[in-house]
Write an enzyme that holds these catalytic residues in place. Sequence first.
Site, PDB file in Angstrom:
ATOM      1  N   GLN A 171       0.851  -1.196   0.000  1.00 15.58           N
ATOM      2  CA  GLN A 171       0.000   0.000   0.000  1.00 15.58           C
ATOM      3  C   GLN A 171       0.884   1.241   0.000  1.00 15.58           C
ATOM      4  O   GLN A 171       0.393   2.355  -0.160  1.00 15.58           O
ATOM      5  CB  GLN A 171      -0.912   0.027   1.240  1.00 15.58           C
ATOM      6  CG  GLN A 171      -1.845  -1.160   1.355  1.00 15.58           C
ATOM      7  CD  GLN A 171      -2.551  -1.162   2.695  1.00 15.58           C
ATOM      8  OE1 GLN A 171      -3.592  -0.541   2.866  1.00 15.58           O
ATOM      9  NE2 GLN A 171      -1.954  -1.829   3.656  1.00 15.58           N
ATOM     10  N   ASN A 172       2.166   1.049   0.215  1.00 15.08           N
ATOM     11  CA  ASN A 172       3.082   2.184   0.339  1.00 15.08           C
ATOM     12  C   ASN A 172       3.424   2.758  -1.033  1.00 15.08           C
ATOM     13  O   ASN A 172       3.454   2.028  -2.025  1.00 15.08           O
ATOM     14  CB  ASN A 172       4.368   1.752   1.055  1.00 15.08           C
ATOM     15  CG  ASN A 172       4.099   1.232   2.453  1.00 15.08           C
ATOM     16  OD1 ASN A 172       3.056   1.543   3.026  1.00 15.08           O
ATOM     17  ND2 ASN A 172       5.001   0.411   2.967  1.00 15.08           N
ATOM     18  N   HIS A 205      -1.362   1.354  -4.384  1.00 12.47           N
ATOM     19  CA  HIS A 205      -1.777   2.759  -4.192  1.00 12.47           C
ATOM     20  C   HIS A 205      -0.899   3.704  -4.998  1.00 12.47           C
ATOM     21  O   HIS A 205      -0.898   4.908  -4.742  1.00 12.47           O
ATOM     22  CB  HIS A 205      -1.718   3.123  -2.698  1.00 12.47           C
ATOM     23  CG  HIS A 205      -2.810   2.476  -1.898  1.00 12.47           C
ATOM     24  ND1 HIS A 205      -2.824   2.473  -0.536  1.00 12.47           N
ATOM     25  CD2 HIS A 205      -3.925   1.789  -2.278  1.00 12.47           C
ATOM     26  CE1 HIS A 205      -3.898   1.823  -0.106  1.00 12.47           C
ATOM     27  NE2 HIS A 205      -4.573   1.394  -1.140  1.00 12.47           N
ATOM     28  N   CYS A 242       1.565  17.097 -20.048  1.00 10.13           N
ATOM     29  CA  CYS A 242       1.837  15.743 -20.534  1.00 10.13           C
ATOM     30  C   CYS A 242       2.525  15.831 -21.906  1.00 10.13           C
ATOM     31  O   CYS A 242       2.035  16.493 -22.818  1.00 10.13           O
ATOM     32  CB  CYS A 242       0.509  14.988 -20.662  1.00 10.13           C
ATOM     33  SG  CYS A 242       0.681  13.372 -21.432  1.00 10.13           S
ATOM     34  N   ASN A 255       2.786  -6.756  13.363  1.00  8.35           N
ATOM     35  CA  ASN A 255       2.473  -5.348  13.635  1.00  8.35           C
ATOM     36  C   ASN A 255       2.941  -5.019  15.050  1.00  8.35           C
ATOM     37  O   ASN A 255       3.209  -5.920  15.843  1.00  8.35           O
ATOM     38  CB  ASN A 255       0.943  -5.149  13.509  1.00  8.35           C
ATOM     39  CG  ASN A 255       0.567  -3.698  13.334  1.00  8.35           C
ATOM     40  OD1 ASN A 255       1.038  -2.858  14.101  1.00  8.35           O
ATOM     41  ND2 ASN A 255      -0.244  -3.392  12.345  1.00  8.35           N
ATOM     42  N   LEU A 256       3.030  -3.697  15.333  1.00  8.53           N
ATOM     43  CA  LEU A 256       3.346  -3.281  16.713  1.00  8.53           C
ATOM     44  C   LEU A 256       2.174  -3.567  17.631  1.00  8.53           C
ATOM     45  O   LEU A 256       2.321  -3.751  18.836  1.00  8.53           O
ATOM     46  CB  LEU A 256       3.617  -1.773  16.762  1.00  8.53           C
ATOM     47  CG  LEU A 256       4.985  -1.281  16.294  1.00  8.53           C
ATOM     48  CD1 LEU A 256       5.052   0.228  16.474  1.00  8.53           C
ATOM     49  CD2 LEU A 256       6.106  -1.967  17.033  1.00  8.53           C
TER      50      LEU A 256
HETATM   51  N1  APR Z   1       6.832  -2.282  12.892  1.00  9.47           N
HETATM   52  C1  APR Z   1       5.628  -2.884  12.624  1.00  9.47           C
HETATM   53  N2  APR Z   1       4.453  -2.215  12.532  1.00  9.47           N
HETATM   54  C2  APR Z   1       4.503  -0.870  12.710  1.00  9.47           C
HETATM   55  C3  APR Z   1       5.703  -0.168  12.990  1.00  9.47           C
HETATM   56  C4  APR Z   1       6.898  -0.940  13.084  1.00  9.47           C
HETATM   57  N3  APR Z   1       8.087  -0.374  13.345  1.00  9.47           N
HETATM   58  N4  APR Z   1       5.404   1.159  13.134  1.00  9.47           N
HETATM   59  C5  APR Z   1       4.067   1.276  12.945  1.00  9.47           C
HETATM   60  N5  APR Z   1       3.527   0.068  12.690  1.00  9.47           N
HETATM   61  C6  APR Z   1       2.113  -0.252  12.398  1.00  9.47           C
HETATM   62  C7  APR Z   1       1.114   0.518  13.237  1.00  9.47           C
HETATM   63  O1  APR Z   1       0.824  -0.190  14.437  1.00  9.47           O
HETATM   64  C8  APR Z   1      -0.109   0.558  12.298  1.00  9.47           C
HETATM   65  O2  APR Z   1      -0.938  -0.586  12.505  1.00  9.47           O
HETATM   66  O3  APR Z   1       1.881   0.149  11.065  1.00  9.47           O
HETATM   67  C9  APR Z   1       0.509   0.482  10.893  1.00  9.47           C
HETATM   68  C10 APR Z   1       0.416   1.793  10.129  1.00  9.47           C
HETATM   69  O4  APR Z   1      -0.939   2.067   9.915  1.00  9.47           O
HETATM   70  P1  APR Z   1      -1.347   3.319   9.004  1.00  9.47           P
HETATM   71  O5  APR Z   1      -0.580   4.522   9.446  1.00  9.47           O
HETATM   72  O6  APR Z   1      -2.853   3.373   9.000  1.00  9.47           O
HETATM   73  O7  APR Z   1      -0.824   2.944   7.554  1.00  9.47           O
HETATM   74  P2  APR Z   1      -1.476   1.942   6.505  1.00  9.47           P
HETATM   75  O8  APR Z   1      -2.215   0.835   7.187  1.00  9.47           O
HETATM   76  O9  APR Z   1      -0.419   1.576   5.548  1.00  9.47           O
HETATM   77  O10 APR Z   1      -2.559   2.897   5.751  1.00  9.47           O
HETATM   78  C11 APR Z   1      -3.205   2.337   4.639  1.00  9.47           C
HETATM   79  O11 APR Z   1      -4.247   4.462   4.238  1.00  9.47           O
HETATM   80  O12 APR Z   1      -4.031   6.714   4.171  1.00  9.47           O
HETATM   81  C12 APR Z   1      -4.106   5.607   3.389  1.00  9.47           C
HETATM   82  O13 APR Z   1      -3.229   5.304   1.257  1.00  9.47           O
HETATM   83  C13 APR Z   1      -2.857   5.426   2.583  1.00  9.47           C
HETATM   84  O14 APR Z   1      -1.709   3.375   2.026  1.00  9.47           O
HETATM   85  C14 APR Z   1      -2.286   4.117   3.103  1.00  9.47           C
HETATM   86  C15 APR Z   1      -3.501   3.416   3.641  1.00  9.47           C
END
Ligand code: APR
Length: 224
Positions: free
Chosen positions: A84-85, A102, A129, A194-195
């Site tokens: 998703q990154n 994304h 473009c 996940n954390l």
């Molecule tokens: N190691 C493991 N997990 C981690 C760490 C780490 N060091 N640091 C943070 N996290 C976890 C957090 O606990 C959280 O569950 O990563 C997750 C990040 O969540 P979000 O900030 O919501 O990011 P994400 O889930 O990728 O968001 C999805 O939302 O805004 C949109 O398009 C954007 O791709 C993004 C989508």
Amino acid sequence: MVLTGAGISAESGLRTFRAVEGLWEDHRIEDVATPEGYQRDRQLVHDFYNQRRAAAAAAKPNAAHLALAEFEAAFAGEFLLVTQNVDDLHARAGSKRVLAMHGQLNRMHCDNCGQVTDAPPVCRPDMRCQHCQAGLLRPHVVWFGEMPLFMEEISAALADCNLFIAIGTSGQVYPAAGFVRIAAAAGAHCIEANLEASAVAAGFDEQRLGLATEIVPQILAEIA
Ligand code: APR
């Protein structure tokens, strides 16, 4: 199949979205991550993505990105990495097949013909473009309300999946948050790294809590 979210890039110094000092704390999603926000103020949107593009360029892949690239190179079976990154840390870590559902910070696309091109470090709202000469170039990032990319390929992989690992994603944004349910229905063993427990933690067979740089190499070593 592996799905990554912002948490895998956190230890590379890139901000996540929903943490305490997350990106959505000081930017309104509707202003910088929707087609309406782009129509309202193209400069504001370009400024937001220029900042994130510079941060991503200054960041380095971490042990979790590298472990996934090494695993892909050594694994004899079918392996698909979906992220998703929009940073390019998986590619820079050496991952070959990455579906950036994304979009990507280092790409732009024409808001008229859709042609995708490389993004310069700093993008401006008046960039035309070169392909159709008519449209303007916008970040090649999927905004809220837009369709994620590669969904056919992702759906096919989920239907055929026997191991699904989600890393560093809060499970709050669909369709990615729904992938675990599809994989589980296909009989896959599902692991969440996940954390803390995500919003869809209940859908996983296993929870591995900790830093991605520590738990991702461990999980992959158990499978290799
Ligand atoms: N190691 C493991 N997990 C981690 C760490 C780490 N060091 N640091 C943070 N996290 C976890 C957090 O606990 C959280 O569950 O990563 C997750 C990040 O969540 P979000 O900030 O919501 O990011 P994400 O889930 O990728 O968001 C999805 O939302 O805004 C949109 O398009 C954007 O791709 C993004 C989508």
